[in-house]
Design a protein around this motif. Structure first.
Motif, short mmCIF file in Angstrom:
data_model
loop_
_atom_site.label_atom_id
_atom_site.label_comp_id
_atom_site.label_asym_id
_atom_site.label_seq_id
_atom_site.Cartn_x
_atom_site.Cartn_y
_atom_site.Cartn_z
N MET A 71 0.87 -1.15 0.04
CA MET A 71 0.02 0.29 0.01
C MET A 71 0.73 1.25 0.13
O MET A 71 0.56 2.28 -0.58
CB MET A 71 -0.90 0.04 1.14
CG MET A 71 -1.81 1.19 1.33
SD MET A 71 -3.01 1.16 2.49
CE MET A 71 -2.06 1.28 4.21
N ASN A 72 1.94 1.26 0.74
CA ASN A 72 2.86 2.30 0.64
C ASN A 72 3.25 2.56 -0.53
O ASN A 72 3.43 3.87 -0.83
CB ASN A 72 3.93 1.92 1.94
CG ASN A 72 4.76 3.40 2.20
OD1 ASN A 72 4.24 4.34 2.46
ND2 ASN A 72 5.93 3.18 2.23
N ARG A 74 2.02 1.93 -3.65
CA ARG A 74 0.97 2.44 -4.23
C ARG A 74 0.33 3.93 -4.10
O ARG A 74 0.37 4.51 -4.94
CB ARG A 74 -0.37 1.30 -4.14
CG ARG A 74 -0.12 0.11 -4.91
CD ARG A 74 0.88 -0.26 -5.99
NE ARG A 74 0.15 0.11 -7.02
CZ ARG A 74 1.01 0.48 -8.13
NH1 ARG A 74 2.14 0.67 -8.14
NH2 ARG A 74 0.10 1.10 -9.27
N LEU A 75 0.58 4.11 -2.69
CA LEU A 75 0.14 5.56 -2.49
C LEU A 75 1.21 6.52 -3.02
O LEU A 75 0.94 7.75 -3.32
CB LEU A 75 0.28 5.69 -0.77
CG LEU A 75 -1.31 4.94 -0.21
CD1 LEU A 75 -0.88 5.29 1.18
CD2 LEU A 75 -2.45 5.80 -0.67
N ASP A 76 2.69 6.21 -2.92
CA ASP A 76 3.73 6.85 -3.36
C ASP A 76 3.43 7.13 -5.15
O ASP A 76 3.58 8.09 -5.51
CB ASP A 76 5.02 6.20 -3.39
CG ASP A 76 5.65 6.18 -1.86
OD1 ASP A 76 5.34 7.48 -1.43
OD2 ASP A 76 6.51 5.59 -1.66
N LEU A 78 0.43 6.89 -6.70
CA LEU A 78 -0.70 7.70 -6.63
C LEU A 78 -0.32 9.31 -6.57
O LEU A 78 -0.71 10.06 -7.33
CB LEU A 78 -1.94 7.32 -5.69
CG LEU A 78 -3.10 7.90 -5.62
CD1 LEU A 78 -3.85 7.79 -6.86
CD2 LEU A 78 -4.07 7.41 -4.48
N LYS A 79 0.43 9.34 -5.61
CA LYS A 79 0.94 11.03 -5.19
C LYS A 79 1.63 11.45 -6.68
O LYS A 79 1.44 12.50 -6.79
CB LYS A 79 1.60 11.25 -4.03
CG LYS A 79 0.83 10.89 -2.91
CD LYS A 79 1.86 11.21 -1.58
CE LYS A 79 2.72 12.36 -1.76
NZ LYS A 79 3.59 12.60 -0.61
N VAL A 107 -5.21 0.41 -3.91
CA VAL A 107 -5.02 0.77 -2.41
C VAL A 107 -6.55 0.35 -1.71
O VAL A 107 -6.40 0.00 -0.46
CB VAL A 107 -4.93 2.43 -2.34
CG1 VAL A 107 -5.15 2.65 -0.91
CG2 VAL A 107 -3.76 2.75 -2.90
N LEU A 129 -9.11 8.24 4.28
CA LEU A 129 -8.42 8.07 2.82
C LEU A 129 -9.33 8.00 1.86
O LEU A 129 -9.25 8.11 0.64
CB LEU A 129 -7.26 7.02 3.06
CG LEU A 129 -6.46 6.83 1.84
CD1 LEU A 129 -5.66 8.07 1.18
CD2 LEU A 129 -5.47 5.78 2.13
N MET A 133 -10.35 9.62 -1.62
CA MET A 133 -10.00 8.71 -3.14
C MET A 133 -11.17 8.70 -3.93
O MET A 133 -11.14 8.80 -5.05
CB MET A 133 -9.28 7.37 -2.81
CG MET A 133 -7.80 7.32 -2.09
SD MET A 133 -7.15 5.76 -2.42
CE MET A 133 -8.20 4.71 -1.41
N ALA A 162 -2.87 10.73 2.07
CA ALA A 162 -1.92 9.67 1.76
C ALA A 162 -0.59 9.73 2.61
O ALA A 162 -0.15 8.75 3.06
CB ALA A 162 -1.51 9.81 0.29
N LYS A 166 1.08 7.12 5.31
CA LYS A 166 2.23 6.86 5.02
C LYS A 166 3.19 7.01 6.59
O LYS A 166 4.03 6.02 6.79
CB LYS A 166 3.21 7.53 3.97
CG LYS A 166 2.62 7.00 2.49
CD LYS A 166 3.23 7.88 1.38
CE LYS A 166 4.69 7.87 1.36
NZ LYS A 166 5.21 6.73 0.98
#
Length: 203
Positions: A71-72, A74-76, A78-79, A107, A129, A133, A162, A166
């Motif tokens: 997830m971490n 995928r969030l990177d 996404l950002k 996510v 979150l 999203m 996000a 994190k």
């Protein structure tokens, strides 16, 4: 996460064992051999429980650790997509939008998998979150390339949420291992005292 629940359960079992041992030590009518057998039987049950809890925690930690790490990442991604890699021309828009929507779905799937292991505070964080999203995704699906600039504030809000998740990820990995190590140390000390106390009875 459920580290707290597992620690509480193990502490309750330790207290239960202590109470049983104290009660049985006061029963003077028990012969020395019978007392020793009773102690060893109860001690064995508790030792098995602690072994099972340790194995369970290791399995859950490994599983949750892999999911949260994914997830971490995928969030990177996404950002990066919504802040730094926005399309410059209509021809790039559909492919970019598909990747953004797909990453959000990934996510959300990970959150769904992790959800049973989260405490109330963590569930609230992840729910917030998901709301960010969902707002971003819904708007993205209905807007054309020319309207993308209208979504700047939504992108910033999603990126900020996000970042909160994190931060949770970093704390989760640090505090879970610290808590379990302190708990194990406490158990070792309690085991030592309890066993020494009852060993004296059987001399």
């Amino acid at each position: 996460m459920q580290t707290e629940d597992m620690i509480k359960e193990a502490k309750a079992k330790l207290a239960e064992l202590r109470n049983e041992m104290e009660e049985f030590s006061m029963k003077a009518s028990l012969g020395a051999q019978e007392a020793k057998d009773t102690f060893e039987r109860e001690w064995g049950k508790f030792s098995n429980f602690i072994d099972e809890q340790g194995n369970r925690f290791r399995r859950q930690s490994a599983w949750a650790g892999k999911l949260s790490e994914r997830m971490n990442l995928r969030l990177d991604r996404l950002k990066t997509l919504i802040l730094n890699e926005k399309p410059d021309a209509p021809i790039q828009y559909n492919g970019w939008r598909e990747e953004v929507v797909g990453t959000i779905y990934e996510v959300e799937f990970i959150i769904h998998e992790l959800y049973p292991m989260l405490d109330d505070q963590e569930r609230e964080l992840f729910s917030n979150l998901r709301v960010k999203m969902e707002i971003y995704r819904t708007n993205l699906v209905i807007k054309d390339f020319d309207q993308l600039t209208q979504m700047g504030a939504m992108a910033e809000a999603l990126a900020a949420k996000a970042d909160e998740v994190k931060l949770w990820y970093d704390r989760f990995h640090e505090t879970s291992s610290e808590k379990m190590e302190k708990f194990r140390e406490g158990l070792r000390t309690s085991f030592g005292h309890l066993k020494n106390t009852f060993t004296e009875l059987f001399k």
